[in-house]
Motif scaffolding. Structure first.
Motif, PDB file in Angstrom:
ATOM      1  N   LEU A  23       0.819  -1.217   0.000  1.00 60.01           N
ATOM      2  CA  LEU A  23       0.000   0.000   0.000  1.00 60.01           C
ATOM      3  C   LEU A  23       0.850   1.262   0.000  1.00 60.01           C
ATOM      4  O   LEU A  23       0.379   2.333  -0.365  1.00 60.01           O
ATOM      5  CB  LEU A  23      -0.911   0.029   1.232  1.00 60.01           C
ATOM      6  CG  LEU A  23      -2.097  -0.918   1.220  1.00 60.01           C
ATOM      7  CD1 LEU A  23      -2.753  -0.964   2.590  1.00 60.01           C
ATOM      8  CD2 LEU A  23      -3.095  -0.484   0.162  1.00 60.01           C
ATOM      9  N   LYS A  24       2.095   1.128   0.415  1.00 64.40           N
ATOM     10  CA  LYS A  24       2.950   2.306   0.581  1.00 64.40           C
ATOM     11  C   LYS A  24       3.989   2.486  -0.520  1.00 64.40           C
ATOM     12  O   LYS A  24       4.748   3.440  -0.489  1.00 64.40           O
ATOM     13  CB  LYS A  24       3.652   2.238   1.937  1.00 64.40           C
ATOM     14  CG  LYS A  24       2.667   2.309   3.087  1.00 64.40           C
ATOM     15  CD  LYS A  24       3.343   2.329   4.412  1.00 64.40           C
ATOM     16  CE  LYS A  24       2.299   2.415   5.514  1.00 64.40           C
ATOM     17  NZ  LYS A  24       2.894   2.453   6.830  1.00 64.40           N
ATOM     18  N   ILE A  25       4.013   1.594  -1.486  1.00 64.42           N
ATOM     19  CA  ILE A  25       5.020   1.714  -2.553  1.00 64.42           C
ATOM     20  C   ILE A  25       4.516   2.674  -3.638  1.00 64.42           C
ATOM     21  O   ILE A  25       3.332   2.676  -3.974  1.00 64.42           O
ATOM     22  CB  ILE A  25       5.374   0.347  -3.151  1.00 64.42           C
ATOM     23  CG1 ILE A  25       6.541   0.486  -4.108  1.00 64.42           C
ATOM     24  CG2 ILE A  25       4.190  -0.296  -3.823  1.00 64.42           C
ATOM     25  CD1 ILE A  25       7.193  -0.801  -4.480  1.00 64.42           C
ATOM     26  N   ASN A  26       5.429   3.487  -4.133  1.00 63.61           N
ATOM     27  CA  ASN A  26       5.038   4.380  -5.229  1.00 63.61           C
ATOM     28  C   ASN A  26       5.224   3.653  -6.560  1.00 63.61           C
ATOM     29  O   ASN A  26       5.952   2.669  -6.650  1.00 63.61           O
ATOM     30  CB  ASN A  26       5.817   5.702  -5.178  1.00 63.61           C
ATOM     31  CG  ASN A  26       7.297   5.517  -5.388  1.00 63.61           C
ATOM     32  OD1 ASN A  26       7.720   5.023  -6.436  1.00 63.61           O
ATOM     33  ND2 ASN A  26       8.105   5.893  -4.410  1.00 63.61           N
ATOM     34  N   PHE A  27       4.558   4.136  -7.583  1.00 61.63           N
ATOM     35  CA  PHE A  27       4.558   3.438  -8.867  1.00 61.63           C
ATOM     36  C   PHE A  27       5.923   3.446  -9.552  1.00 61.63           C
ATOM     37  O   PHE A  27       6.248   2.533 -10.299  1.00 61.63           O
ATOM     38  CB  PHE A  27       3.484   3.993  -9.791  1.00 61.63           C
ATOM     39  CG  PHE A  27       2.094   3.539  -9.445  1.00 61.63           C
ATOM     40  CD1 PHE A  27       1.867   2.508  -8.550  1.00 61.63           C
ATOM     41  CD2 PHE A  27       1.003   4.135 -10.033  1.00 61.63           C
ATOM     42  CE1 PHE A  27       0.586   2.080  -8.239  1.00 61.63           C
ATOM     43  CE2 PHE A  27      -0.290   3.726  -9.736  1.00 61.63           C
ATOM     44  CZ  PHE A  27      -0.501   2.696  -8.847  1.00 61.63           C
ATOM     45  N   VAL A  28       6.725   4.454  -9.297  1.00 62.27           N
ATOM     46  CA  VAL A  28       8.068   4.495  -9.892  1.00 62.27           C
ATOM     47  C   VAL A  28       8.898   3.326  -9.369  1.00 62.27           C
ATOM     48  O   VAL A  28       9.517   2.589 -10.146  1.00 62.27           O
ATOM     49  CB  VAL A  28       8.764   5.844  -9.601  1.00 62.27           C
ATOM     50  CG1 VAL A  28      10.203   5.820 -10.077  1.00 62.27           C
ATOM     51  CG2 VAL A  28       8.005   6.986 -10.244  1.00 62.27           C
ATOM     52  N   ASP A  29       8.891   3.130  -8.053  1.00 59.56           N
ATOM     53  CA  ASP A  29       9.627   2.010  -7.468  1.00 59.56           C
ATOM     54  C   ASP A  29       9.021   0.677  -7.871  1.00 59.56           C
ATOM     55  O   ASP A  29       9.749  -0.278  -8.170  1.00 59.56           O
ATOM     56  CB  ASP A  29       9.663   2.120  -5.941  1.00 59.56           C
ATOM     57  CG  ASP A  29      10.568   3.236  -5.461  1.00 59.56           C
ATOM     58  OD1 ASP A  29      11.463   3.662  -6.229  1.00 59.56           O
ATOM     59  OD2 ASP A  29      10.387   3.695  -4.318  1.00 59.56           O
ATOM     60  N   LEU A  30       7.701   0.601  -7.896  1.00 62.11           N
ATOM     61  CA  LEU A  30       7.037  -0.636  -8.285  1.00 62.11           C
ATOM     62  C   LEU A  30       7.454  -1.055  -9.688  1.00 62.11           C
ATOM     63  O   LEU A  30       7.794  -2.212  -9.924  1.00 62.11           O
ATOM     64  CB  LEU A  30       5.514  -0.467  -8.194  1.00 62.11           C
ATOM     65  CG  LEU A  30       4.667  -1.681  -8.559  1.00 62.11           C
ATOM     66  CD1 LEU A  30       5.014  -2.896  -7.704  1.00 62.11           C
ATOM     67  CD2 LEU A  30       3.191  -1.344  -8.449  1.00 62.11           C
TER      68      LEU A  30
END
Length: 64
Positions: A23-30
């Protein structure tokens, strides 16, 4: 794996990053983490926000 293999990507991300709350990951890192998976071999340009949302949702289900 391709971007469309949402469930398999979620399983592998869960295994590779067990300490991460999806829930806390941003899309860039994902996106970076998906591309870094050993079995992933799709074009990064084929990724979009909807795909990342689907991966994140599947990952959340996998963790629960």
């Amino acid at each position: 794996m391709k971007w469309t293999d949402v469930q398999e990507i979620a399983i592998q991300l869960s295994d590779a990053h067990p300490q991460v709350d999806p829930l806390k990951i941003n899309f860039v890192d994902l996106m970076k983490w998906v591309i870094a998976l050993p079995e992933f071999n799709d074009d990064p340009k084929h990724c979009g926000e909807r795909v990342l949302e689907a991966i994140q949702a599947a990952w959340i289900e996998e963790v629960e």
